[in-house]
Design a protein around this motif. Structure first.
Motif, PDB file in Angstrom:
ATOM      1  N   THR A 185      -9.505   8.266  -3.904  1.00  0.00           N
ATOM      2  CA  THR A 185     -11.135   8.653  -3.394  1.00  0.00           C
ATOM      3  C   THR A 185     -10.741   8.637  -2.215  1.00  0.00           C
ATOM      4  O   THR A 185     -11.175   9.353  -1.100  1.00  0.00           O
ATOM      5  CB  THR A 185     -11.920   7.818  -2.664  1.00  0.00           C
ATOM      6  OG1 THR A 185     -10.698   6.333  -2.984  1.00  0.00           O
ATOM      7  CG2 THR A 185     -12.323   7.192  -4.738  1.00  0.00           C
ATOM      8  N   ILE A 186      -8.959   9.095  -1.949  1.00  0.00           N
ATOM      9  CA  ILE A 186      -8.625   9.554  -0.115  1.00  0.00           C
ATOM     10  C   ILE A 186      -8.534  10.911  -0.002  1.00  0.00           C
ATOM     11  O   ILE A 186      -7.699  11.576  -0.324  1.00  0.00           O
ATOM     12  CB  ILE A 186      -6.857   8.910  -0.600  1.00  0.00           C
ATOM     13  CG1 ILE A 186      -6.709   7.806  -0.831  1.00  0.00           C
ATOM     14  CG2 ILE A 186      -6.542   9.306   0.548  1.00  0.00           C
ATOM     15  CD1 ILE A 186      -7.388   6.939  -0.424  1.00  0.00           C
ATOM     16  N   ASP A 187      -9.215  11.079   0.740  1.00  0.00           N
ATOM     17  CA  ASP A 187      -8.842  12.230   1.486  1.00  0.00           C
ATOM     18  C   ASP A 187      -7.707  12.936   1.984  1.00  0.00           C
ATOM     19  O   ASP A 187      -7.427  12.187   3.701  1.00  0.00           O
ATOM     20  CB  ASP A 187      -9.671  12.452   2.281  1.00  0.00           C
ATOM     21  CG  ASP A 187     -10.451  14.056   3.033  1.00  0.00           C
ATOM     22  OD1 ASP A 187     -11.316  14.870   2.437  1.00  0.00           O
ATOM     23  OD2 ASP A 187      -9.515  14.171   4.396  1.00  0.00           O
ATOM     24  N   ALA A 188      -7.095  13.842   1.860  1.00  0.00           N
ATOM     25  CA  ALA A 188      -5.422  13.897   2.274  1.00  0.00           C
ATOM     26  C   ALA A 188      -5.573  14.466   4.002  1.00  0.00           C
ATOM     27  O   ALA A 188      -5.106  14.169   4.506  1.00  0.00           O
ATOM     28  CB  ALA A 188      -5.113  14.633   1.337  1.00  0.00           C
ATOM     29  N   VAL A 222     -19.508   3.492   3.669  1.00  0.00           N
ATOM     30  CA  VAL A 222     -19.896   2.197   3.659  1.00  0.00           C
ATOM     31  C   VAL A 222     -20.341   1.931   2.494  1.00  0.00           C
ATOM     32  O   VAL A 222     -21.439   1.880   2.081  1.00  0.00           O
ATOM     33  CB  VAL A 222     -20.724   1.393   4.978  1.00  0.00           C
ATOM     34  CG1 VAL A 222     -19.597   1.477   6.050  1.00  0.00           C
ATOM     35  CG2 VAL A 222     -21.608   3.069   5.628  1.00  0.00           C
ATOM     36  N   THR A 223     -21.206   3.532   2.262  1.00  0.00           N
ATOM     37  CA  THR A 223     -22.201   3.409   1.307  1.00  0.00           C
ATOM     38  C   THR A 223     -21.904   3.261  -0.362  1.00  0.00           C
ATOM     39  O   THR A 223     -22.829   2.612  -1.652  1.00  0.00           O
ATOM     40  CB  THR A 223     -22.434   4.860   0.735  1.00  0.00           C
ATOM     41  OG1 THR A 223     -21.856   5.660   0.660  1.00  0.00           O
ATOM     42  CG2 THR A 223     -23.868   5.378   2.925  1.00  0.00           C
ATOM     43  N   ASN A 224     -20.199   3.524  -0.535  1.00  0.00           N
ATOM     44  CA  ASN A 224     -20.224   3.062  -2.369  1.00  0.00           C
ATOM     45  C   ASN A 224     -18.992   2.276  -2.250  1.00  0.00           C
ATOM     46  O   ASN A 224     -18.658   1.549  -3.030  1.00  0.00           O
ATOM     47  CB  ASN A 224     -20.404   4.211  -2.354  1.00  0.00           C
ATOM     48  CG  ASN A 224     -19.036   5.247  -2.046  1.00  0.00           C
ATOM     49  OD1 ASN A 224     -17.968   4.661  -1.582  1.00  0.00           O
ATOM     50  ND2 ASN A 224     -19.360   6.230  -2.041  1.00  0.00           N
ATOM     51  N   GLY A 225     -18.520   1.557  -1.364  1.00  0.00           N
ATOM     52  CA  GLY A 225     -16.724   1.060  -1.278  1.00  0.00           C
ATOM     53  C   GLY A 225     -15.439   2.291  -1.404  1.00  0.00           C
ATOM     54  O   GLY A 225     -14.731   2.034  -1.566  1.00  0.00           O
ATOM     55  N   ASN A 226     -15.838   3.142  -0.958  1.00  0.00           N
ATOM     56  CA  ASN A 226     -14.142   4.164  -1.591  1.00  0.00           C
ATOM     57  C   ASN A 226     -13.542   3.978  -0.596  1.00  0.00           C
ATOM     58  O   ASN A 226     -13.833   4.629   1.195  1.00  0.00           O
ATOM     59  CB  ASN A 226     -15.209   5.198  -2.345  1.00  0.00           C
ATOM     60  CG  ASN A 226     -15.973   6.174  -3.167  1.00  0.00           C
ATOM     61  OD1 ASN A 226     -15.165   5.238  -3.742  1.00  0.00           O
ATOM     62  ND2 ASN A 226     -16.114   7.073  -3.502  1.00  0.00           N
ATOM     63  N   VAL A 227     -12.398   3.767  -0.875  1.00  0.00           N
ATOM     64  CA  VAL A 227     -10.988   3.922   0.673  1.00  0.00           C
ATOM     65  C   VAL A 227     -11.047   5.126   0.535  1.00  0.00           C
ATOM     66  O   VAL A 227     -10.775   5.945   0.128  1.00  0.00           O
ATOM     67  CB  VAL A 227     -10.116   3.200   0.219  1.00  0.00           C
ATOM     68  CG1 VAL A 227      -9.047   3.038   1.128  1.00  0.00           C
ATOM     69  CG2 VAL A 227     -10.391   1.908  -0.710  1.00  0.00           C
ATOM     70  N   VAL A 370      -9.992  -4.143  -5.655  1.00  0.00           N
ATOM     71  CA  VAL A 370      -9.091  -2.807  -4.639  1.00  0.00           C
ATOM     72  C   VAL A 370      -8.401  -2.809  -6.208  1.00  0.00           C
ATOM     73  O   VAL A 370      -8.041  -3.625  -6.311  1.00  0.00           O
ATOM     74  CB  VAL A 370      -8.805  -3.217  -4.006  1.00  0.00           C
ATOM     75  CG1 VAL A 370      -7.037  -3.520  -3.685  1.00  0.00           C
ATOM     76  CG2 VAL A 370      -8.082  -1.753  -2.864  1.00  0.00           C
ATOM     77  N   ASP A 371      -8.079  -1.459  -6.201  1.00  0.00           N
ATOM     78  CA  ASP A 371      -7.771  -0.941  -7.888  1.00  0.00           C
ATOM     79  C   ASP A 371      -6.013  -0.653  -7.628  1.00  0.00           C
ATOM     80  O   ASP A 371      -5.618   0.310  -7.879  1.00  0.00           O
ATOM     81  CB  ASP A 371      -8.179   0.113  -8.278  1.00  0.00           C
ATOM     82  CG  ASP A 371      -8.457   1.387  -7.787  1.00  0.00           C
ATOM     83  OD1 ASP A 371      -8.905   1.166  -6.389  1.00  0.00           O
ATOM     84  OD2 ASP A 371      -8.836   2.414  -8.348  1.00  0.00           O
ATOM     85  N   LEU A 372      -5.820  -1.797  -6.702  1.00  0.00           N
ATOM     86  CA  LEU A 372      -3.948  -2.053  -6.072  1.00  0.00           C
ATOM     87  C   LEU A 372      -3.264  -3.141  -6.436  1.00  0.00           C
ATOM     88  O   LEU A 372      -4.413  -4.305  -7.286  1.00  0.00           O
ATOM     89  CB  LEU A 372      -3.805  -1.350  -4.834  1.00  0.00           C
ATOM     90  CG  LEU A 372      -4.231   0.713  -4.829  1.00  0.00           C
ATOM     91  CD1 LEU A 372      -4.325   0.367  -2.948  1.00  0.00           C
ATOM     92  CD2 LEU A 372      -3.209   1.096  -4.693  1.00  0.00           C
ATOM     93  N   PRO A 373      -2.697  -3.319  -7.351  1.00  0.00           N
ATOM     94  CA  PRO A 373      -1.199  -3.684  -7.469  1.00  0.00           C
ATOM     95  C   PRO A 373      -1.342  -5.314  -5.743  1.00  0.00           C
ATOM     96  O   PRO A 373      -0.583  -4.750  -5.153  1.00  0.00           O
ATOM     97  CB  PRO A 373      -0.149  -3.970  -8.382  1.00  0.00           C
ATOM     98  CG  PRO A 373      -0.036  -2.959  -8.287  1.00  0.00           C
ATOM     99  CD  PRO A 373      -1.031  -2.203  -6.949  1.00  0.00           C
ATOM    100  N   VAL A 473     -10.087   2.542  -4.544  1.00  0.00           N
ATOM    101  CA  VAL A 473      -8.607   4.504  -4.624  1.00  0.00           C
ATOM    102  C   VAL A 473      -8.914   4.927  -5.429  1.00  0.00           C
ATOM    103  O   VAL A 473      -8.537   6.411  -5.601  1.00  0.00           O
ATOM    104  CB  VAL A 473      -7.573   4.031  -4.372  1.00  0.00           C
ATOM    105  CG1 VAL A 473      -7.096   5.025  -4.237  1.00  0.00           C
ATOM    106  CG2 VAL A 473      -7.103   2.407  -2.968  1.00  0.00           C
ATOM    107  N   VAL A 474      -9.371   5.365  -6.546  1.00  0.00           N
ATOM    108  CA  VAL A 474      -9.429   6.091  -7.801  1.00  0.00           C
ATOM    109  C   VAL A 474     -10.767   6.268  -7.950  1.00  0.00           C
ATOM    110  O   VAL A 474     -11.755   5.127  -8.448  1.00  0.00           O
ATOM    111  CB  VAL A 474      -8.709   5.847  -8.638  1.00  0.00           C
ATOM    112  CG1 VAL A 474      -9.226   6.845  -9.991  1.00  0.00           C
ATOM    113  CG2 VAL A 474      -7.006   5.836  -8.899  1.00  0.00           C
TER     114      VAL A 474
END
Length: 635
Positions: A185-188, A222-227, A370-373, A473-474
């Protein structure tokens, strides 16, 4: 290019391959002893410890050199009779293209050797694609979280071996399967801006004479929780792990505190950014959000005096104005009333705790998911927490009080007396939720601690009307042949336990912080009429003589929220002076702001909005990616 040596083929030579290895050592410009050390199986007599020795199968070609030049590889291939059992071939290496100079180390993670615990977890599995001692696995970040999806399956040849250890026949072969593509989901472009602005905030703190030791910044849809972007300072070069790190390099990474992510693993007192939680709790408890409250310079509770740290006394003001100027004493008064209603000092651990309960409904005190360990849960100060903390520590407190800190007393009697008195008090009634505890909790001090990502999700929930999303994040996984394996959809973690009217009040009040409150200075000259910014500053006090933690939490546009941006700098001073200017720059990049002009075409987001669709992957396994200047990669 990589050079491997087949020990089975060498064993068929009259001299056991000694001449071949001498020629190879000469060609590679390395001592033959080094190659021999590499060819010895770990655990065998005379073998050096890993990673020098070979930790894989005795019948598997052993890598002895990596990164060789093409001419050396050609020499080996053209002189195959001189180099029996030696192969030069392409070898996959992890590279980090760094589009737009993005670092993203704490998001991407790194690779490292498989661990004993991972091998033992497989039990007696005989699956051909099981982990083996020579495997490299994801050790942090997305590399670890999605290791199974990224790994693929190795080519494995099964052989029959006689009692002498000789290969008698090939029993079967499993073809290799490439791993999948992860689509983040990250915008470079945005990530690059956020990383540079975080560094600027740290440097800004230092220019004011503050230590500015570390920091983090997060941008959420804020509309979907994407980082959309997430940065941590200090950071490291993820490429350092390729091929393994030396002990000196690893020690340097540890001492710099750059390995952990301050965005999801570091926990910090949120300070006044937490007042939105206290406001929501006040609304639920029947306080008049449209009413007026006293804002004196100080507030007395028992024999303690609590003062305003971010503002002086303002007399009688509205609650919205109290948020704007960050008046602590207004929130002390509200918290004190709640504490007394709940039973005061005589209440037990089950007594009402409105602010703590509201914080938990915002997702604080638990992992965001969040999908990170390695994510931290943080902590919510409450009656229950204090009682449970006493249960866990009372024996130690009582023992120390009885001992009187005898070792400390040998060198510092005054300090020993202080510790002893403190532990005597904690031993006797450290379970009590005191008036001062309640007042500190209301302004994000005391035992409360949060991650910057958690605080970003709090402000996202206010912005979207009360939905606490699980940050992600993905957004998708695509197979090597282009088929969509998984398309992730937004997941709701919880709903804020506040009424629509309370959330609407916060949505109306927080833009005032930026217009005429503690967030005004960094946004002077910003086109707030076109893009209103809802914000809250924070300068969280920390123990000892350390400088406060700088916080700036926000969302925008306040009248049609799309993004939440949160930044913090440890020992960075005020939120307004240190973090605020960098948050402004992030919003300028998001909305295409230049001076007082707004042009969505100038946004760092291509098309002016986050991309939700997944990219295409060709049937040959190559992704359709931007080219030239749009790729952000030099070359």
């Amino acid at each position: 290019m990589e050079v491997t040596v087949d020990r089975v083929a060498l064993a068929r030579e009259k001299d056991d391959g000694e001449a071949v290895l001498n020629r190879l050592a000469l060609l590679l410009g390395t001592p033959v002893e080094k190659i021999n050390d590499r060819l010895k199986t770990c655990g065998a007599e005379g073998a050096k410890p890993p990673p020098v020795c070979w930790n894989g199968s005795a019948y598997q070609p052993v890598p002895v050199a990596n990164g060789i030049d093409p001419q050396t590889a050609i020499n080996i291939m053209e002189r195959s009779t001189d180099f029996t059992g030696v192969t030069a071939q392409l070898h996959a290496n992890r590279i980090y293209p760094a589009p737009f100079n993005v670092n993203a180390a704490h998001i991407l993670g790194y690779l490292g050797p498989v661990t004993e615990s991972q091998l033992e977890a497989q039990g007696n599995s005989d699956a051909y694609d099981r982990l083996r001692r020579t495997d490299i696995v994801g050790r942090s970040g997305l590399e670890a979280q999605y290791d199974d999806a990224l790994r693929g399956k190795p080519e494995v040849t099964s052989l029959a071996i006689d009692t002498a250890g000789h290969v008698t026949e090939k029993l079967g072969e499993n073809a290799a399967t490439p791993g999948n593509y992860l689509v983040s989901t990250i915008d470079a472009r945005l990530q690059s801006v956020v990383e540079s602005q975080l560094v600027n905030a740290v440097q800004r703190a230092r220019s004011q004479g503050y230590p500015g030791k570390s920091g983090a910044a997060v941008v959420i849809d804020v509309t979907n929780g994407n980082v959309l972007a997430m940065a941590s300072y200090p950071t490291y070069d993820p490429a350092i792990w390729v091929g393994g790190v030396t002990k000196k390099q690893y020690d340097a990474l540890k001492s710099s505190d750059s390995l952990s992510s301050n965005a999801i693993q570091g926990t910090f007192a949120p300070g006044s950014t937490y007042k939105v939680v206290s406001t929501a709790a006040a609304g639920k408890q029947g306080f008049n959000l449209g009413g007026y409250y006293g804002c004196p310079e100080q507030y007395k509770a028992g024999n303690q005096t609590f003062r305003n740290f971010e503002s002086h006394g303002y007399g009688t003001i509205s609650l919205a104005r109290a948020l704007e100027v960050s008046c602590n004493t207004v929130f002390y008064g509200i918290a004190d009333t709640m504490w007394k209603r709940g039973g005061g000092l005589d209440a037990d651990r089950t007594a009402p705790d409105p602010i703590a309960n509201m914080a938990k409904s915002f997702g604080l005190g638990t992992k965001t998911g969040v999908d990170l360990p390695g994510e931290s849960s943080g902590r919510v100060a409450s009656r229950l927490f204090k009682a449970e903390n006493w249960d866990a520590k009372k024996d130690s407190w009582c023992a120390n009080a009885l001992d009187g800190y005898s070792e400390t007393r040998k060198t510092n009697a005054k300090l020993a007396d202080f510790y002893t008195a403190l532990d005597k008090e904690n031993c006797a009634d450290g379970f009590r939720w005191r008036e001062g505890d309640a007042l500190n909790a209301a302004i994000g001090q005391g035992d409360t601690s949060v991650t910057p990502l958690q605080m970003a999700m709090v402000y996202s929930a206010i912005a979207n009307g009360g939905t606490v999303y699980q940050p992600r994040v993905v957004k998708g996984i695509i197979g090597p042949e282009g088929k969509v394996v998984k398309n992730f959809t937004p997941e709701v973690k919880s709903t804020v336990a506040a009424s629509k009217s309370t959330l609407a009040f916060l949505q109306r009040a927080l833009p005032g912080v930026t217009l005429r409150g503690s967030g005004e200075t960094p946004f002077a000259g910003f086109p707030l009429g076109q893009i209103p910014i809802a914000s809250k500053t924070g300068s969280a006090q920390v123990t000892g003589n350390k400088v406060s933690t700088s916080w700036f939490a926000s969302f925008a546009p306040a009248n049609n929220p799309k993004y939440a941006v949160v930044m913090m700098v440890t020992e960075g001073g005020t939120g307004s002076k240190t973090s605020g200017p960098s948050v402004r720059k992030i919003y300028e990049a998001l909305f295409g702001v230049n001076g007082r002009s707004v042009n969505p075409a100038r946004s760092v987001l291509v098309g002016g909005a986050p991309k939700l669709d997944l990219p295409k992957v060709r049937s040959d396994g190559t992704p359709v990616a931007p080219k030239g200047k749009n790729s952000g990669v030099r070359g």
